[in-house]
Design a protein around this motif. Sequence first.
Motif, mmCIF file in Angstrom:
data_model
loop_
_atom_site.group_PDB
_atom_site.id
_atom_site.type_symbol
_atom_site.label_atom_id
_atom_site.label_comp_id
_atom_site.label_asym_id
_atom_site.label_seq_id
_atom_site.Cartn_x
_atom_site.Cartn_y
_atom_site.Cartn_z
ATOM 1 N N ASP A 5 41.814 49.969 40.251
ATOM 2 C CA ASP A 5 42.068 49.026 41.337
ATOM 3 C C ASP A 5 40.743 48.722 42.007
ATOM 4 O O ASP A 5 39.703 49.255 41.609
ATOM 5 C CB ASP A 5 43.110 49.561 42.334
ATOM 6 C CG ASP A 5 42.669 50.853 43.017
ATOM 7 O OD1 ASP A 5 41.614 50.839 43.692
ATOM 8 O OD2 ASP A 5 43.370 51.877 42.895
ATOM 9 N N ASP A 6 40.751 47.865 43.011
ATOM 10 C CA ASP A 6 39.479 47.381 43.547
ATOM 11 C C ASP A 6 38.780 48.346 44.497
ATOM 12 O O ASP A 6 37.714 48.008 45.032
ATOM 13 C CB ASP A 6 39.655 46.017 44.206
ATOM 14 C CG ASP A 6 40.487 46.046 45.479
ATOM 15 O OD1 ASP A 6 41.006 47.131 45.824
ATOM 16 O OD2 ASP A 6 40.622 44.991 46.113
ATOM 17 N N ARG A 7 39.329 49.533 44.708
ATOM 18 C CA ARG A 7 38.640 50.538 45.516
ATOM 19 C C ARG A 7 38.534 51.871 44.789
ATOM 20 O O ARG A 7 38.222 52.885 45.404
ATOM 21 C CB ARG A 7 39.358 50.739 46.862
ATOM 22 C CG ARG A 7 39.278 49.576 47.821
ATOM 23 C CD ARG A 7 37.857 49.283 48.286
ATOM 24 N NE ARG A 7 37.203 50.412 48.918
ATOM 25 C CZ ARG A 7 37.335 50.753 50.206
ATOM 26 N NH1 ARG A 7 38.123 50.026 50.992
ATOM 27 N NH2 ARG A 7 36.675 51.769 50.706
ATOM 28 N N PRO A 37 34.877 43.881 42.307
ATOM 29 C CA PRO A 37 35.393 42.603 41.824
ATOM 30 C C PRO A 37 35.712 42.672 40.329
ATOM 31 O O PRO A 37 35.200 43.542 39.623
ATOM 32 C CB PRO A 37 34.254 41.615 42.111
ATOM 33 C CG PRO A 37 33.038 42.460 42.197
ATOM 34 C CD PRO A 37 33.464 43.803 42.694
ATOM 35 N N PRO A 38 36.559 41.770 39.826
ATOM 36 C CA PRO A 38 36.940 41.811 38.405
ATOM 37 C C PRO A 38 35.751 41.798 37.451
ATOM 38 O O PRO A 38 35.755 42.507 36.441
ATOM 39 C CB PRO A 38 37.812 40.560 38.243
ATOM 40 C CG PRO A 38 38.407 40.348 39.591
ATOM 41 C CD PRO A 38 37.331 40.743 40.559
ATOM 42 N N ALA A 64 34.731 46.617 47.741
ATOM 43 C CA ALA A 64 35.670 46.326 46.660
ATOM 44 C C ALA A 64 34.943 46.123 45.329
ATOM 45 O O ALA A 64 33.800 45.655 45.281
ATOM 46 C CB ALA A 64 36.492 45.087 46.999
ATOM 47 N N ALA A 99 34.386 45.271 37.315
ATOM 48 C CA ALA A 99 35.288 46.163 36.589
ATOM 49 C C ALA A 99 35.122 45.975 35.081
ATOM 50 O O ALA A 99 35.113 46.953 34.310
ATOM 51 C CB ALA A 99 36.733 45.900 37.006
#
Length: 294
Positions: free
Chosen positions: A70-72, A30-31, A28, A34
């Motif tokens: 998105d996280d993926r 993470p924020p 994933a 990103a």
Amino acid sequence: MLHQGERAVQRRAGVTADGWGSAGVGAAVPPVAAEFLSLQRLVVIAAADDAGSPWAGALTGPPGFITAPDDRTVVADGLPGAGDPLAGAFDAGRDIGILAIEPSSRRRMRVNGRARRDGGRLVVHTEQVYSNCPKYIQTRTHAGAAPPQGRTARVTGELTAEQRRWIAGADTFFIATRVAGLGADASHRGGNPGFVTVSGARRLTWPDYLGNSMYMTLGNLELEPRCGLLFLDWENGHTLHLTGRARVDWDPARAAAVPGAQRLIDFDVERVVQVTGGLPQRWSFGKYSRFNPA
């Protein structure tokens, strides 16, 4: 997933911790990662061509050209340009390694997964996302767009004298590795100018310095010696792409002759692509990493 190549290298290097390396990396985004991606102007990508030869290349753009919707998923608003060895490679899905690097702050992170072209964008489904330590990164500051210049590629089977001088004076390069079934990876190598030595037109050698002991690059090379190298002409906007085969030399006596070296890596050149105008940015040098061996 257990990476047998990483475990073999870790054991040989004396690392005994379980779950270190790929086995401990999540998928994933993470924020905080990103946000970091959204600020970058340069990422290095790694992938293999249809013949299985790995290459490293660069994607560039203004802040915001890399996003994580998105996280993926990671999306790059751009594709390898004309002359780049990976131009057109992502018309079909394939493994990709991404290294996002911010030279001014010495921060970097890696995103590995599967990528496919979507119009003029590159869409990546993430499988590994992790940050790296700042060792051996020389600081550089973005100095604007390069003046317009014709983008041309020169392909050879060995290094020219000019290219050998370029490499011998480099303080940074990037390496692409890939193992079928385990994915692709892009990584950074840095040191003071001269840390990469050139022997003739087809042999390079560089030291493996003390790092985080994850051995993701060397783990891939343990299973698949083919790899790609990328040297950037930060000031003039050109790129030098090499593909060939690497071998780790574990001889401690040989390593002892090179300051800071844990071991040495020999690389035999099989193909060279030099792209004029391949880096449409200018970067001004700041200072060398304090971790660089003298």
